[in-house]
Design an enzyme around this catalytic site. Structure first.
Site, PDB file in Angstrom:
ATOM      1  N   GLY A 221      11.175  -3.306   0.388  1.00  0.00           N
ATOM      2  CA  GLY A 221      11.575  -2.305   1.369  1.00  0.00           C
ATOM      3  C   GLY A 221      10.430  -1.953   2.301  1.00  0.00           C
ATOM      4  O   GLY A 221       9.543  -2.765   2.583  1.00  0.00           O
ATOM      5  N   SER A 222      10.450  -0.725   2.765  1.00  0.00           N
ATOM      6  CA  SER A 222       9.497  -0.329   3.809  1.00  0.00           C
ATOM      7  C   SER A 222       8.045  -0.280   3.353  1.00  0.00           C
ATOM      8  O   SER A 222       7.150  -0.156   4.190  1.00  0.00           O
ATOM      9  CB  SER A 222       9.902   1.034   4.383  1.00  0.00           C
ATOM     10  OG  SER A 222      11.112   0.929   5.104  1.00  0.00           O
ATOM     11  N   THR A 223       7.782  -0.374   2.049  1.00  0.00           N
ATOM     12  CA  THR A 223       6.375  -0.471   1.638  1.00  0.00           C
ATOM     13  C   THR A 223       5.745  -1.737   2.200  1.00  0.00           C
ATOM     14  O   THR A 223       4.531  -1.791   2.426  1.00  0.00           O
ATOM     15  CB  THR A 223       6.226  -0.449   0.101  1.00  0.00           C
ATOM     16  OG1 THR A 223       6.949  -1.558  -0.460  1.00  0.00           O
ATOM     17  CG2 THR A 223       6.743   0.851  -0.479  1.00  0.00           C
TER      18      THR A 223
END
Length: 483
Positions: A221-223
């Site tokens: 995801g956005s990590t």
């Protein structure tokens, strides 16, 4: 001598030769495999009649061999303290098999390692009972407990990993659901058998034996936007560089910002602000501008695509394929979706590399192994695993941008620690179908002099990483920093 007698003599000689061959085959060729076979009762007799060395965390024995008493069938029973907090690391030592550190360091723990040969010989001469070596782990006990408790608070399945960025020491390796190693290691075969049956029955449901910290892969995801941002900075961008950030994009499929939000009113957004608010469309455009090769090389520089790792437990390889043939998949990889698969350890290594001025240290769990007389048999020296994953200037820029995430208006304020600057990044990863999203957080603290880097994931946590994964990470970091 007549013909029948000669034939009988030859036949007997052949039988005698065959018998000699069989004896030599058993004694010289297959002896070791027969001796170690699971069906050999002497294997269990040796396993549980010898005093196995302890597994130690912060000078406390979390696994040790306890005497069973005079009337018991075997001399020693393996005991695990606070097992549900440490089970995936220690593993178990049972009639069935060994897992975790019990397996990885087995020859040292049971004393059969050649490095203990002199010690064992002296024990035999003096009549002393032989004892295995002790394995001293890098885990921080309070941080490990905070990780398990925090994960349980927000979900049923998930994992957390914390590292010392300057050394690679694994301070936390937590996975839920967890299990109690004591009944599995029971000398009562009915108890141990039932325990294994109960765990096996849950393999398809939630598999408590799976070490999700090291052996489960998730879309990050956005990590992963931190990796995309690193690639951009390494290729000439600055935190103030702008990129188109429309409310949605059509690339063979619709790509939107989380919750339908607008990033900077649909206008081009800076790299720094896109990290702070976690803008999807700008990072999709960054990925496409950088291209598949640059994205692949940057992910690989952090440790993706490098094959399995040993810490000494086996760690599953994290994958960031070269997506040169599909623009939509490449765009989605820029926001941590598509074909990306990362273990929690890998994402902790990303945070750790930034915290360590651009170098990713090799992670490790065993600090040292000591003989019963406390002499050191092995020790682990810190080692750079991926040198120059990013330049020091890029690491500094990323740190400043990640600090914005935990400040007012950022997505990770629940990871903030009073009086300490925290650098972080939240993530929400689509799990597919109707299942709730995975919730992620990666970060490190203190931002200006990092002592701990962390990655947490709550499977199907929903609600975004800031709501669930971030507070777990905060508790872990606080536990380390309060020492």
């Amino acid at each position: 001598m007549n013909i029948p007698i000669r034939r009988l003599t030859v036949f007997l000689m052949v039988l005698f030769a065959a018998l000699l061959l069989q004896v030599n085959w058993l004694q010289a060729i297959t002896a070791e495999s027969l001796r170690e076979a699971d069906g050999n009762p002497r294997v269990n007799e040796r396993k549980f009649d010898d005093q196995r060395g302890p597994i130690i965390v912060a000078d406390e024995q979390i696994a040790y061999s306890e005497e069973t008493g005079e009337d018991a069938l075997y001399d020693y029973q393996r005991v695990y303290e606070d097992s549900e907090y440490f089970a995936h690391v220690t593993g178990f030592f049972s009639f069935y098999n060994e897992t975790g550190i019990e397996r990885a360091e087995n020859s040292l723990l049971d004393g059969s390692d050649s490095r203990l040969a002199v010690r064992n010989f002296m024990d035999m001469i003096s009549g002393e009972e032989s004892q295995g070596a002790s394995a001293h782990l890098t885990l921080h006990p309070d941080a490990q407990r905070a990780a398990v408790d925090g994960l349980r608070q927000f979900g049923d399945t998930g994992a957390a990993v914390a590292l010392d960025p300057s050394t690679g020491e694994i301070l936390t390796a937590a996975s839920i659901p967890t299990f109690d190693a004591n009944p599995i290691s029971s000398l009562d075969t009915e108890v141990s058998g039932q325990a294994m049956e109960e765990l096996d029955a849950r393999l398809e449901e939630d598999n408590p034996l799976l070490n999700r910290a090291f052996n489960e892969r998730y879309p990050p995801g956005s990590t992963f936007k931190i990796v995309t941002a690193a690639a951009a900075l390494e290729n000439g961008a600055s935190p103030d560089s702008e990129m188109a950030a429309p409310d949605s994009m059509e690339l063979g499929g619709t790509l939107r910002n989380a919750g339908g939000m607008s990033c900077n009113g649909g206008n081009p957004d800076t790299l720094a602000n896109s990290i702070k608010i976690s803008c999807n469309t700008s990072f999709a455009n960054w990925a496409m501008e950088l291209g598949a090769e640059q994205m692949y090389e940057q992910a690989s520089a952090f440790g993706f695509n490098q094959g399995p790792l040993e810490v000494p437990l086996d760690v599953t390889e994290s994958l960031a394929p070269n997506e040169s043939d599909d623009e939509f998949v490449l765009a989605r990889s820029g926001i941590g979706q598509g074909n990306l698969e990362a273990t929690p350890l890998q994402m902790a290594m990303v945070a750790s590399g930034i915290a360590n001025n651009g170098d990713v240290m090799r992670p490790y769990l065993v600090d040292s192994v000591q003989a019963p007389d406390l002499s050191e048999i092995t020790s682990t020296d810190p080692e750079v695993y991926m040198p120059g994953a990013v330049s020091s200037s890029t690491a500094s820029d990323l740190t400043e941008m990640m600090k914005l995430v935990t400040e007012e208006g950022g997505t990770g304020t629940n990871a903030a620690i009073s009086g300490i600057d925290v650098a972080g990044k939240t993530g929400t990863a689509q799990a597919g179908g109707d299942r709730a999203n995975h919730s992620w957080y990666i970060g490190f603290a203190p931002a200006d002099d990092p002592e701990v880097a962390v990655a947490t994931v709550i499977e199907h946590g929903g609600g975004g990483g800031g709501a669930s994964a971030a507070p777990v990470a905060r508790d872990i970091m606080e536990a380390v920093l309060q020492e």
